[in-house]
Design a protein around this motif. Sequence first.
Motif, PDB file in Angstrom:
ATOM      1  N   GLY A 106       0.799  -1.279   0.069  1.00  0.00           N
ATOM      2  CA  GLY A 106       0.039  -0.079   0.099  1.00  0.00           C
ATOM      3  C   GLY A 106       0.845   1.368   0.135  1.00  0.00           C
ATOM      4  N   THR A 107       1.765   1.147   0.745  1.00  0.00           N
ATOM      5  CA  THR A 107       2.969   2.489   0.932  1.00  0.00           C
ATOM      6  C   THR A 107       3.557   2.564  -0.461  1.00  0.00           C
ATOM      7  OG1 THR A 107       3.306   1.995   3.425  1.00  0.00           O
ATOM      8  CG2 THR A 107       4.808   3.233   2.123  1.00  0.00           C
ATOM      9  N   VAL A 108       3.992   1.481  -1.122  1.00  0.00           N
ATOM     10  CA  VAL A 108       4.469   1.561  -2.596  1.00  0.00           C
ATOM     11  C   VAL A 108       3.503   2.374  -3.508  1.00  0.00           C
ATOM     12  CG1 VAL A 108       5.523   0.251  -4.320  1.00  0.00           C
ATOM     13  CG2 VAL A 108       6.250  -0.382  -2.046  1.00  0.00           C
ATOM     14  N   VAL A 109       2.446   1.772  -3.413  1.00  0.00           N
ATOM     15  CA  VAL A 109       1.229   2.392  -4.349  1.00  0.00           C
ATOM     16  C   VAL A 109       1.076   3.823  -4.214  1.00  0.00           C
ATOM     17  CG1 VAL A 109      -1.135   2.427  -5.077  1.00  0.00           C
ATOM     18  CG2 VAL A 109       0.075   0.351  -4.612  1.00  0.00           C
ATOM     19  N   ARG A 110       0.756   4.421  -2.737  1.00  0.00           N
ATOM     20  CA  ARG A 110       0.715   5.633  -2.613  1.00  0.00           C
ATOM     21  C   ARG A 110       2.033   6.360  -3.051  1.00  0.00           C
ATOM     22  NH1 ARG A 110       0.096   8.257   3.519  1.00  0.00           N
ATOM     23  NH2 ARG A 110      -0.383  10.273   2.948  1.00  0.00           N
ATOM     24  N   THR A 111       3.302   6.016  -2.810  1.00  0.00           N
ATOM     25  CA  THR A 111       4.365   6.722  -3.335  1.00  0.00           C
ATOM     26  C   THR A 111       4.388   6.718  -4.521  1.00  0.00           C
ATOM     27  OG1 THR A 111       5.567   5.946  -1.468  1.00  0.00           O
ATOM     28  CG2 THR A 111       6.834   6.733  -3.074  1.00  0.00           C
ATOM     29  N   ALA A 112       3.974   5.751  -5.508  1.00  0.00           N
ATOM     30  CA  ALA A 112       3.956   5.681  -6.882  1.00  0.00           C
ATOM     31  C   ALA A 112       3.139   6.753  -7.410  1.00  0.00           C
ATOM     32  CB  ALA A 112       3.663   4.418  -7.336  1.00  0.00           C
ATOM     33  N   ASN A 113       2.000   6.829  -6.915  1.00  0.00           N
ATOM     34  CA  ASN A 113       1.039   7.938  -7.169  1.00  0.00           C
ATOM     35  C   ASN A 113       1.584   9.272  -6.891  1.00  0.00           C
ATOM     36  OD1 ASN A 113      -1.327  10.007  -5.921  1.00  0.00           O
ATOM     37  ND2 ASN A 113      -2.209   8.774  -7.421  1.00  0.00           N
ATOM     38  N   ALA A 114       2.421   9.726  -5.853  1.00  0.00           N
ATOM     39  CA  ALA A 114       2.809  10.807  -5.649  1.00  0.00           C
ATOM     40  C   ALA A 114       3.742  11.281  -6.559  1.00  0.00           C
ATOM     41  CB  ALA A 114       3.600  10.716  -4.387  1.00  0.00           C
ATOM     42  N   PHE A 115       4.622  10.086  -7.052  1.00  0.00           N
ATOM     43  CA  PHE A 115       5.697  10.382  -8.087  1.00  0.00           C
ATOM     44  C   PHE A 115       5.102  10.100  -9.626  1.00  0.00           C
ATOM     45  CE2 PHE A 115       8.950   9.382  -4.717  1.00  0.00           C
ATOM     46  CZ  PHE A 115       9.016  10.874  -4.507  1.00  0.00           C
ATOM     47  N   ALA A 116       3.829   9.870  -9.834  1.00  0.00           N
ATOM     48  CA  ALA A 116       3.191   9.811 -11.056  1.00  0.00           C
ATOM     49  C   ALA A 116       4.056   8.775 -11.881  1.00  0.00           C
ATOM     50  CB  ALA A 116       2.999  11.139 -11.762  1.00  0.00           C
ATOM     51  N   ALA A 117       3.882   7.805 -11.155  1.00  0.00           N
ATOM     52  CA  ALA A 117       4.292   6.434 -11.967  1.00  0.00           C
ATOM     53  C   ALA A 117       3.300   6.130 -13.088  1.00  0.00           C
ATOM     54  CB  ALA A 117       4.673   5.285 -10.872  1.00  0.00           C
ATOM     55  N   ALA A 118       3.653   5.477 -14.150  1.00  0.00           N
ATOM     56  CA  ALA A 118       3.189   5.016 -15.262  1.00  0.00           C
ATOM     57  C   ALA A 118       1.906   4.073 -14.611  1.00  0.00           C
ATOM     58  CB  ALA A 118       3.856   4.603 -16.384  1.00  0.00           C
ATOM     59  N   ALA A 119       2.372   2.963 -13.898  1.00  0.00           N
ATOM     60  CA  ALA A 119       1.680   2.263 -13.274  1.00  0.00           C
ATOM     61  C   ALA A 119       2.303   1.227 -12.088  1.00  0.00           C
ATOM     62  CB  ALA A 119       1.089   1.069 -14.221  1.00  0.00           C
ATOM     63  N   VAL A 120       1.591   0.733 -11.306  1.00  0.00           N
ATOM     64  CA  VAL A 120       2.301  -0.284 -10.318  1.00  0.00           C
ATOM     65  C   VAL A 120       1.608  -1.633 -10.771  1.00  0.00           C
ATOM     66  CG1 VAL A 120       1.876  -0.789  -7.938  1.00  0.00           C
ATOM     67  CG2 VAL A 120       2.123   1.479  -8.586  1.00  0.00           C
ATOM     68  N   HIS A 121       2.575  -2.668 -10.626  1.00  0.00           N
ATOM     69  CA  HIS A 121       2.268  -4.069 -11.031  1.00  0.00           C
ATOM     70  C   HIS A 121       2.402  -4.845  -9.535  1.00  0.00           C
ATOM     71  CE1 HIS A 121       2.657  -3.001 -15.390  1.00  0.00           C
ATOM     72  NE2 HIS A 121       3.397  -1.796 -14.861  1.00  0.00           N
ATOM     73  N   ILE A 122       1.380  -5.475  -9.340  1.00  0.00           N
ATOM     74  CA  ILE A 122       1.375  -6.516  -8.277  1.00  0.00           C
ATOM     75  C   ILE A 122       1.851  -8.013  -8.796  1.00  0.00           C
ATOM     76  CG2 ILE A 122       0.226  -7.564  -6.298  1.00  0.00           C
ATOM     77  CD1 ILE A 122       0.773  -4.492  -6.272  1.00  0.00           C
ATOM     78  N   VAL A 123       2.836  -8.467  -8.279  1.00  0.00           N
ATOM     79  CA  VAL A 123       3.320  -9.791  -8.917  1.00  0.00           C
ATOM     80  C   VAL A 123       3.099 -10.873  -7.895  1.00  0.00           C
ATOM     81  CG1 VAL A 123       5.384 -11.259 -10.116  1.00  0.00           C
ATOM     82  CG2 VAL A 123       5.016  -8.594 -10.303  1.00  0.00           C
ATOM     83  N   GLY A 124       2.369 -11.783  -8.248  1.00  0.00           N
ATOM     84  CA  GLY A 124       1.959 -12.825  -7.466  1.00  0.00           C
ATOM     85  C   GLY A 124       0.797 -13.016  -6.836  1.00  0.00           C
ATOM     86  N   ARG A 125       0.354 -12.959  -5.525  1.00  0.00           N
ATOM     87  CA  ARG A 125      -0.877 -13.076  -5.211  1.00  0.00           C
ATOM     88  C   ARG A 125      -1.635 -11.730  -5.606  1.00  0.00           C
ATOM     89  NH1 ARG A 125      -0.863 -14.215   1.228  1.00  0.00           N
ATOM     90  NH2 ARG A 125      -2.815 -13.899   0.895  1.00  0.00           N
TER      91      ARG A 125
END
Length: 241
Positions: A106-125
Amino acid sequence: MTDSRTADPQAPQRPDPAPGSADPEPAGPTEWTIAGQVGVGPWPGGRAAWPRDVRYDPELLEHGDRRNVVDHYRYWRRDAVAADLATRAHAFHVAIENFGHDHNIGTVVRTANAFAAAAVHIVGRRRWNRRGAMVTDRYQQVHHHADVAALAGFAAARGLAVVAVDNTPGAVPLETAELPRDCVLLFGQEGPGLTDEARAAADVTVSIAQFGSTRSINAGVAAGIAMHAWIRRHADLATAW
């Protein structure tokens, strides 16, 4: 409930009018606080004063906006915010392995949003703990891949270099590495780090310099450090809020 309204010297800024709109759009209300929640109240002047821009949400205009969004997006509909963010997205993606239901995702997603990442990818579950995302997953593009091979295929099809972030022997120091502009920053689980499959799929592995006694940095913190390293190298700071 008490209403402790305090004028903010940096009052919420209105978004630009929609193309072709002649609506002058009156200034919105200043920020206020109710029970510890910061936000803005209903649009002043009642419905007759509402802006005509279709990006605005009537419910938010009527009742106020207490979401965790920058002033530019106050009163905007959720889909309008997501669409605008997509136009501002940077060239880097973020991926994190999810084999142990890591609470850092969740923290990774929030930070990615703050830095305008193109997308977040969850690998596995597929399921992950969203609490740390602070609702940013509603605006940030989030994709799921069953395994590292699927992520690697996604990256290869789009010309994205896979940059693993892990303190392993042979890793290039992030502090001196030349991060590629078009890339996927790949992170492992808290504790064990990246899986062998992830390391093998990476085009390069970078490490974060440490100087204390702990063996590893929190995964959410490491992701933020790596994303900001990309921002320092490639982002146009004039577009920052």
